[in-house]
Design an enzyme around this catalytic site. Sequence first.
Site, PDB file in Angstrom:
ATOM      1  N   GLU A 110      11.007  14.495  15.998  1.00 26.36           N
ATOM      2  CA  GLU A 110      11.111  15.150  14.295  1.00 26.36           C
ATOM      3  C   GLU A 110       9.983  15.597  13.146  1.00 26.36           C
ATOM      4  O   GLU A 110       8.457  15.420  13.732  1.00 26.36           O
ATOM      5  CB  GLU A 110      10.272  13.008  13.590  1.00 26.36           C
ATOM      6  CG  GLU A 110      11.056  13.016  12.960  1.00 26.36           C
ATOM      7  CD  GLU A 110      10.396  11.927  11.418  1.00 26.36           C
ATOM      8  OE1 GLU A 110       9.532  11.508  12.108  1.00 26.36           O
ATOM      9  OE2 GLU A 110      11.085  11.339  11.332  1.00 26.36           O
TER      10      GLU A 110
ATOM     11  N   LYS B 291       0.523  -0.949  -0.011  1.00 23.53           N
ATOM     12  CA  LYS B 291      -0.271  -0.117  -0.283  1.00 23.53           C
ATOM     13  C   LYS B 291       0.599   1.078  -0.414  1.00 23.53           C
ATOM     14  O   LYS B 291       1.464   1.789   0.726  1.00 23.53           O
ATOM     15  CB  LYS B 291      -1.139   0.361   1.069  1.00 23.53           C
ATOM     16  CG  LYS B 291      -1.887   1.101   1.437  1.00 23.53           C
ATOM     17  CD  LYS B 291      -2.454   1.993   2.837  1.00 23.53           C
ATOM     18  CE  LYS B 291      -1.833   2.591   3.579  1.00 23.53           C
ATOM     19  NZ  LYS B 291      -1.729   3.915   2.287  1.00 23.53           N
TER      20      LYS B 291
ATOM     21  N   GLU C  90      10.528   0.303   9.224  1.00 25.03           N
ATOM     22  CA  GLU C  90      11.901   1.608   9.663  1.00 25.03           C
ATOM     23  C   GLU C  90      10.891   2.270   9.996  1.00 25.03           C
ATOM     24  O   GLU C  90      10.047   3.014   8.699  1.00 25.03           O
ATOM     25  CB  GLU C  90      12.418   1.402   7.845  1.00 25.03           C
ATOM     26  CG  GLU C  90      12.294  -0.231   7.303  1.00 25.03           C
ATOM     27  CD  GLU C  90      13.424   0.086   7.441  1.00 25.03           C
ATOM     28  OE1 GLU C  90      14.331   0.911   8.443  1.00 25.03           O
ATOM     29  OE2 GLU C  90      15.156  -0.671   7.550  1.00 25.03           O
TER      30      GLU C  90
ATOM     31  N   CYS D   3      13.664  10.695   6.526  1.00 29.59           N
ATOM     32  CA  CYS D   3      14.006   9.853   8.033  1.00 29.59           C
ATOM     33  C   CYS D   3      15.164  10.672   8.391  1.00 29.59           C
ATOM     34  O   CYS D   3      14.905  10.105  10.042  1.00 29.59           O
ATOM     35  CB  CYS D   3      12.874   8.397   8.179  1.00 29.59           C
ATOM     36  SG  CYS D   3      14.191   7.629   6.635  1.00 29.59           S
TER      37      CYS D   3
HETATM   38  P1  NAP Z   1       2.977   7.416   8.632  1.00 35.24           P
HETATM   39  O1  NAP Z   1       1.751   8.240   8.543  1.00 35.24           O
HETATM   40  O2  NAP Z   1       3.322   6.553   9.352  1.00 35.24           O
HETATM   41  O3  NAP Z   1       2.615   6.803   7.344  1.00 35.24           O
HETATM   42  C1  NAP Z   1       3.193   5.540   6.691  1.00 35.24           C
HETATM   43  C2  NAP Z   1       2.157   4.814   5.857  1.00 35.24           C
HETATM   44  O4  NAP Z   1       1.716   4.387   6.781  1.00 35.24           O
HETATM   45  C3  NAP Z   1       1.513   5.580   5.090  1.00 35.24           C
HETATM   46  O5  NAP Z   1       1.084   4.565   3.892  1.00 35.24           O
HETATM   47  C4  NAP Z   1       0.070   5.927   5.871  1.00 35.24           C
HETATM   48  O6  NAP Z   1      -1.691   5.923   5.021  1.00 35.24           O
HETATM   49  C5  NAP Z   1      -0.173   4.334   6.775  1.00 35.24           C
HETATM   50  N1  NAP Z   1      -0.639   3.786   7.862  1.00 35.24           N
HETATM   51  C6  NAP Z   1      -1.566   5.185   8.543  1.00 35.24           C
HETATM   52  N2  NAP Z   1      -2.032   4.826   9.723  1.00 35.24           N
HETATM   53  C7  NAP Z   1      -1.777   3.214   9.670  1.00 35.24           C
HETATM   54  C8  NAP Z   1      -2.549   2.549  10.565  1.00 35.24           C
HETATM   55  N3  NAP Z   1      -2.777   2.368  11.679  1.00 35.24           N
HETATM   56  N4  NAP Z   1      -2.439   1.094   9.611  1.00 35.24           N
HETATM   57  C9  NAP Z   1      -1.167   1.028   8.756  1.00 35.24           C
HETATM   58  N5  NAP Z   1      -0.941   2.067   8.352  1.00 35.24           N
HETATM   59  C10 NAP Z   1      -1.188   2.891   8.574  1.00 35.24           C
HETATM   60  O7  NAP Z   1       4.224   8.075   8.003  1.00 35.24           O
HETATM   61  P2  NAP Z   1       4.314   9.136   6.601  1.00 35.24           P
HETATM   62  O8  NAP Z   1       4.051  10.612   7.145  1.00 35.24           O
HETATM   63  O9  NAP Z   1       3.128   9.059   5.165  1.00 35.24           O
HETATM   64  O10 NAP Z   1       6.122   9.152   6.953  1.00 35.24           O
HETATM   65  C11 NAP Z   1       6.913  10.085   7.735  1.00 35.24           C
HETATM   66  C12 NAP Z   1       7.105   8.985   8.203  1.00 35.24           C
HETATM   67  O11 NAP Z   1       7.525   7.623   7.614  1.00 35.24           O
HETATM   68  C13 NAP Z   1       8.593   9.498   9.090  1.00 35.24           C
HETATM   69  O12 NAP Z   1       8.727   9.440  10.710  1.00 35.24           O
HETATM   70  C14 NAP Z   1       9.823   9.242   8.661  1.00 35.24           C
HETATM   71  O13 NAP Z   1      11.043   8.998   9.505  1.00 35.24           O
HETATM   72  C15 NAP Z   1       9.238   7.811   8.211  1.00 35.24           C
HETATM   73  N6  NAP Z   1      10.531   7.044   7.532  1.00 35.24           N
HETATM   74  C16 NAP Z   1      11.235   6.182   7.915  1.00 35.24           C
HETATM   75  C17 NAP Z   1      12.367   5.540   6.524  1.00 35.24           C
HETATM   76  C18 NAP Z   1      13.437   4.490   7.254  1.00 35.24           C
HETATM   77  O14 NAP Z   1      13.259   3.979   6.338  1.00 35.24           O
HETATM   78  N7  NAP Z   1      13.623   4.584   8.352  1.00 35.24           N
HETATM   79  C19 NAP Z   1      11.989   6.198   5.437  1.00 35.24           C
HETATM   80  C20 NAP Z   1      10.815   6.996   5.152  1.00 35.24           C
HETATM   81  C21 NAP Z   1      10.097   7.744   5.991  1.00 35.24           C
HETATM   82  P3  NAP Z   1      -2.128   6.695   4.811  1.00 35.24           P
HETATM   83  O15 NAP Z   1      -0.881   7.736   4.185  1.00 35.24           O
HETATM   84  O16 NAP Z   1      -3.126   6.837   3.862  1.00 35.24           O
HETATM   85  O17 NAP Z   1      -1.914   7.667   5.901  1.00 35.24           O
END
Ligand code: NAP
Length: 499
Positions: free
Chosen positions: A409, A204, A278, A312
């Site tokens: 963050e 997804k 991650e 990230c």
């Molecule tokens: P997010 O809000 O956690 O969303 C990530 C994904 O999870 C999206 O596809 C989101 O869908 C989905 N999601 C939301 N609620 C969920 C639930 N309850 N169960 C399962 N999936 C769910 O994060 P983001 O704002 O998209 O991304 C930013 C974050 O990603 C930052 O914290 C960043 O540090 C982290 N990141 C980490 C890495 C790494 O390699 N460590 C790499 C890139 C990013 P929707 O978009 O539809 O809400």
Amino acid sequence: MPAASRPAKKTARPSSRELVFGDLWEFDPAPETADPKLKTKCDLFIHGQFVKPSAGKYFDSINPATETKLADIALATNTDVDLAYRSARKAYDSVWGRMPGAERGKYLFRIARLLQDHAREFAIAETLDGGKPIKESRDFDVPMAAAHFFYHAGWADKLEYVSPGRSVKPLGVVGQVIPWNFPLLMLAWKLAPALAMGNTVVIKPAETTSITALKFGEILQEAELPPGVVNIVSGAGETGAAVMGHPAAAKIAFTGSTEVGKIIMRSVAGTDKKVTMELGGKAANIVFDDAPLDQAVEGIVNGIFFNQGHVCCAGSRLLVQESITDAVLTKLKRRIEVLRVGDPMDKNTDLGAINSKEQLNKITELVESGVREGAELYQSPCRLPSKGFFFKPSVFSNVSMSHRVAREEIFGPVLSVLTFRTVDEAIEKANNTAYGLSAGVWTDKGSRILKMSTELKAGVVWANTYNKFDPTSPFGGYKESGFGREGGRQGLIDYCREE
Ligand code: NAP
Ligand code: MG
């Protein structure tokens, strides 16, 4: 499309007779104009076909630089996710799980080459949908995504070397959820190792950036990948929860925020699913007084302003040795003044749009808290476009460890500067965070680099550089930044059973 904004002090290009050394010239606009061949309605990709969502619901994907709608994106319900899992299971049992690795490798090579063939379309689609500068999607995101498929294609017939002395077997169907900051690249990081190992996938993409993931379905069709090996289900958080919680998932892999990662961990506790996470980061970029300062300033700028700080592993905390703080801040401000912020489709743009209004509000709120808590804010004098979601490159000095901008963050183009006197103090401050994804060290001394990289609790430590990636190099976190690795041999281990 708004024109890229420039720092107010820049002058129009003078004729050669009027040339004054030291003046900065305006650049002529250099927009990318090729057709990305976008569909206006994007359906789910299940069992090798684009299919309508069972509930018939779609949501908008907008261009964050202009706030105009780009496409209707299918909203997958539990029924669609279930269909995707059944398709993936069938493909695993009947074809992919039993196919010799060398044959799977051929498909992965084909996907990599097709991604290269369509690179320009993907780069433009990524920039339109996500807001990142075209030079980044063109020179980083898309080539790196192809590189991940090439690298793992090379592994597919050498899997006996993944875990020397033991044999490795695929797990079955894998559920994956990815974020919006590197939409196509995160998809490649997730799919390539899973497929090379012989698993099938339900993935997804994030709600604001589904276009390139669904467009990737066209590449899979062109590559004639057997139906069901990869299923792409777009939707909101509930769709993500359905993908992560499905009983047919032998393994789940999540990239996103620590907050959502914890919710998922709770939901799968007690099941026998293999899990990798991650999550977020708050990296320290540490500059010692013997560092080459001009290079370090370039590295600091790249570390936090690359992709508008939607990274990230962004070097969002700058730790500077006290004696060089003023020199570094002066150089940093001078460099920030000439960053070009604006139209992401302009090839000269350095910082594009913030991915969504929601993210812009989050950045604004955290920056306001920094000012309230007493940190000193410097922002680039650039003018921002009147439409779209943009934020000025910003630097906080006089930051203390208790400030929210030093702990949370921000995921935006905001740098918090702290100081230190000794090596031990630098290590102590760098490790004083709930996260542990990455760090940077700038020094002339090799021995100091070795000491720092041993003592910093971070999955990646860059030395005299920042934000460098390679498919051969494992990436992942400590502490609340998650567990498991992506890339390299270690990344493959997370997608297999060792016997
Ligand atoms: P997010 O809000 O956690 O969303 C990530 C994904 O999870 C999206 O596809 C989101 O869908 C989905 N999601 C939301 N609620 C969920 C639930 N309850 N169960 C399962 N999936 C769910 O994060 P983001 O704002 O998209 O991304 C930013 C974050 O990603 C930052 O914290 C960043 O540090 C982290 N990141 C980490 C890495 C790494 O390699 N460590 C790499 C890139 C990013 P929707 O978009 O539809 O809400
Ligand atoms: Mg969008």
